[in-house]
Structures are given as structure tokens and as C-alpha cells.
Design a protein around this motif. Structure first.
Motif, PDB file in Angstrom:
ATOM      1  N   GLU A 108       0.847  -1.197   0.000  1.00 10.89           N
ATOM      2  CA  GLU A 108       0.000   0.000   0.000  1.00 10.89           C
ATOM      3  C   GLU A 108       0.884   1.249   0.000  1.00 10.89           C
ATOM      4  O   GLU A 108       1.393   1.668   1.027  1.00 10.89           O
TER       5      GLU A 108
ATOM      6  N   TYR B   3      -1.375   4.598  -3.970  1.00 13.61           N
ATOM      7  CA  TYR B   3      -2.517   3.683  -3.874  1.00 13.61           C
ATOM      8  C   TYR B   3      -3.585   4.243  -2.935  1.00 13.61           C
ATOM      9  O   TYR B   3      -4.782   4.216  -3.260  1.00 13.61           O
TER      10      TYR B   3
ATOM     11  N   LEU C 112      -7.323   5.061  -3.958  1.00 18.57           N
ATOM     12  CA  LEU C 112      -8.453   4.391  -3.310  1.00 18.57           C
ATOM     13  C   LEU C 112      -9.492   5.399  -2.849  1.00 18.57           C
ATOM     14  O   LEU C 112     -10.704   5.197  -3.034  1.00 18.57           O
TER      15      LEU C 112
ATOM     16  N   VAL D 184     -11.381   6.655  -6.063  1.00 18.92           N
ATOM     17  CA  VAL D 184     -12.313   5.726  -6.702  1.00 18.92           C
ATOM     18  C   VAL D 184     -13.526   5.449  -5.815  1.00 18.92           C
ATOM     19  O   VAL D 184     -14.638   5.235  -6.318  1.00 18.92           O
TER      20      VAL D 184
ATOM     21  N   THR E 134      -1.335  -1.190  -9.012  1.00 17.78           N
ATOM     22  CA  THR E 134      -2.231  -0.300  -8.264  1.00 17.78           C
ATOM     23  C   THR E 134      -3.682  -0.527  -8.689  1.00 17.78           C
ATOM     24  O   THR E 134      -4.589  -0.553  -7.843  1.00 17.78           O
ATOM     25  N   SER E 135      -3.900  -0.703  -9.981  1.00 19.95           N
ATOM     26  CA  SER E 135      -5.249  -0.971 -10.487  1.00 19.95           C
ATOM     27  C   SER E 135      -5.804  -2.254  -9.884  1.00 19.95           C
ATOM     28  O   SER E 135      -6.972  -2.321  -9.468  1.00 19.95           O
TER      29      SER E 135
ATOM     30  N   LEU F  93      -6.888  -1.815  -6.348  1.00 21.38           N
ATOM     31  CA  LEU F  93      -8.176  -1.111  -6.289  1.00 21.38           C
ATOM     32  C   LEU F  93      -9.330  -2.075  -6.552  1.00 21.38           C
ATOM     33  O   LEU F  93     -10.389  -1.988  -5.925  1.00 21.38           O
TER      34      LEU F  93
ATOM     35  N   ILE G  22     -12.024   1.934 -13.780  1.00 20.87           N
ATOM     36  CA  ILE G  22     -10.588   2.076 -13.537  1.00 20.87           C
ATOM     37  C   ILE G  22      -9.870   1.988 -14.875  1.00 20.87           C
ATOM     38  O   ILE G  22      -9.978   0.990 -15.587  1.00 20.87           O
TER      39      ILE G  22
END
Length: 324
Positions: A68, A72, A76, A79, A98-99, A102, A177
Motif C-alpha cells: 500500500e 494507492y 483508493l 475511486v 495499483t489498479s 483497487l 478504472i
């Protein structure tokens, strides 16, 4: 029978079978396929289901490597609040990782949510799979969504992305995303005004993946080495000699490089006997970061051009006359 509510007609049955939690009932009883809109959609777009399920499986398998980072945590928050995010950055900095983190967070928040993902970035197929049911949460993920667009500047693809962004913006149960390379993204903004306006007007927030603290770098290195098949003596020596500091503090530190350094097969195939020499050589040359882009995202004429430039001068400066 006390009331007519105890009677199920074809509409009630279809609604029941179309509920996400009941899809397995339909899958296991082929006689129900004809009356279920849901299963018919699955039959015509099963590749999205396969791609999405495989991706989820891969993400869970790789979860031990995830760290993390500050980027990120920022992503987060975005999103969860805005439902749409665009991650950008240079090759190998961690956009895909990172995607995927998420996606894990969203699936944890929405256990019955549906991931919509295509390995070929088939946007039309993803759109075909979006549900109109307000109770179902769709998590739409497009990795490297612009691809090698500079080779084939297609207005249709940008328009398809633009309409998808507008659709997600208008529906509170949809999440989107996207990730891409900075260079390709900036070019797309320049060549298509509608795409540019959609990004600006609809509030899809951009986050550039680039901020890695020393602690985050150390955790990334540790997670990969711990799970690697490298010889135990190598792992112990990295710690005892504090060699890990040279890796973490190297100016070319990159999560993709760490994947290579922790791959025992790549080390063996490199022809370099000393692992520590192999590490420094990999970080100095950065071959792994740019190889994929060089091989897959350049036209043949561009590869020839780069090779010619490299052969002209071994120094860092090439006269403008030669470039012309």
C-alpha cells in the motif's frame, strides 16, 4: 393459497433467475436458458466472464506482493468517492499493480459486484456486459486502455472510451478504472477534442503513479524476494551485507525491475554468475522496463531509427544535423 403473491408468472421467474446470486441455478439447468435473459447474455459474451474470473484469480494469487503506497491510498480515496479514476505513469512504475489493488478493495466492498474486463480491451464487449439493474454494481477495468495508439490513431476507439466514461458518470452503481502511459495519454488528449473534453468535464480524476517512499520500495523488494525461488544463501546475503539498501536507493528502482531481480530463471539465463552483479547490471541498464515497449509498441521503422541512433554515437549527445 392466501394471495396472488404466491403465484410466480414468467416475469417473476425471469426476474428471479436474472438475480446475480441465482446465476448458477441457470447455468446448471440448460432448460432454463431459453427463459433467462441473463444466461443468453452470458452465452454471447462469455469471453468477458472468462477474462474477468481469470484476472480475479491472478490478483488474489499476487496479493502477497502488493504494497500500500501513498499513490494507492490516494487512488483508493478517489475511486471510492468519484467512482472513476485514471492512473498514468511511465512503464513499470506500478500502474497495473495499483489498479489490481483497487479492484480487490472494490470487490471487498461489493461482494456481489461484477468485474468487467477484457484481455483484448474490447470496449464494445464490455459495454454489452454492463447490466441495467440498479442493484448490481459493475466494476469496469481497462488496462493500458489507450494501448499503442500512436501507431494507429483511431478516432473510433477514443469515442468509445468517451461514451463509456459518460455512461459510468451517469450511473451510481458503475465504477471505472483506467490506466495508461503518460506519453500515449498526452497524445490522445491532443488529437481528439471530444476525449479531452470528456476527461475535463466529467471529473474523472487523474493520478500519476510515481511516488514511492524508501519504506514502500523496501517492502516491494522484501515481498518479491520472500516469495521467490532464489537460493536461500542469496536471500540471506542480501540482508546480512545490507545489499538491499543499494537496490532500494538506486536511482532506477522500479517495481518491474524487482520482478526481474526476484526471478531465478531470468538470473540463470542472464549468463552472469554473481547475483549482486546481475542486480546492479539490471538496474543500470533498465532493459526490462523498456523491452516490452520497444518490442511491441513501436513500428518497425521506429525500431530501425532507434538502432541507427544508438550506433551513431556512443556518447550522450547526437548532433541535430544527424537527427534531421
Amino acid at each position: 393459497m392466501k394471495t396472488e403473491k404466491n403465484i410466480f408468472d414468467s416475469i417473476d421467474l425471469n426476474n428471479f433467475l436474472n438475480m446475480p446470486e441465482n446465476i448458477d441455478i441457470v447455468k446448471n439447468h440448460f432448460r432454463l436458458w431459453a427463459v433467462s435473459d441473463n444466461i443468453m447474455n452470458l452465452l454471447f459474451s462469455n469471453h468477458i466472464t472468462v477474462d474477468s474470473e481469470v484476472l480475479i484469480s491472478n490478483i488474489k494469487a499476487h496479493a502477497a506482493y502488493y504494497v500500500e503506497t501513498s499513490d494507492y491510498r490516494k487512488a483508493l480515496n478517489v475511486v471510492m468517492d468519484k467512482r472513476m479514476i485514471l492512473l498514468k505513469g511511465d512503464p513499470g512504475v506500478g500502474k497495473t499493480t495499483t489498479s489490481e489493488m483497487l479492484i480487490l478493495a472494490l470487490l471487498d466492498k461489493f461482494p456481489s459486484g461484477r468485474l468487467l474486463y477484457s484481455t483484448t480491451n474490447n470496449i464494445d464487449s464490455i459495454k454489452d456486459n454492463i447490466t441495467n439493474e440498479s442493484q448490481t454494481t459493475d466494476l469496469i477495468y481497462i488496462d493500458d486502455f489507450l494501448g499503442d495508439i500512436y501507431l494507429e490513431v483511431k478516432k473510433e476507439k477514443l469515442n468509445a472510451i468517451t461514451s463509456l466514461i459518460k455512461y459510468v458518470s451517469a450511473h451510481e452503481n458503475k465504477y471505472l478504472i483506467l490506466n495508461t502511459r503518460c506519453v500515449v495519454y498526452n497524445e490522445a488528449l491532443n488529437i481528439n477534442i471530444n476525449f479531452h473534453n470528456a476527461i475535463s468535464d466529467l471529473g474523472i480524476q487523474e493520478i500519476e503513479i510515481k511516488n514511492l517512499s524508501k519504506y514502500a520500495k523496501a517492502r516491494i523488494l522484501f515481498n518479491h524476494l520472500y516469495s521467490s525461488k532464489l537460493d536461500k544463501s542469496i536471500k540471506e546475503k542480501i540482508v546480512k551485507t545490507s545489499f538491499y539498501k543499494k537496490i532500494v536507493e538506486h536511482e532506477n528502482f522500479n517495481p518491474r525491475h524487482i520482478e526481474q531481480l526476484s526471478n531465478s530463471q531470468m538470473f540463470e539465463e542472464s549468463g552472469i554468475k554473481d547475483y549482486f552483479e546481475y542486480c546492479i547490471d539490471t538496474l543500470n541498464k533498465q532493459l526490462f522496463t523498456w523491452y516490452e515497449a520497444y518490442k511491441n509498441n513501436l513500428a518497425e521503422v521506429d525500431r530501425v531509427f532507434i538502432n541507427v541512433l544508438f550506433s551513431l554515437d556512443k556518447g550522450s549527445y547526437i548532433p541535430e544535423t544527424i537527427l534531421e
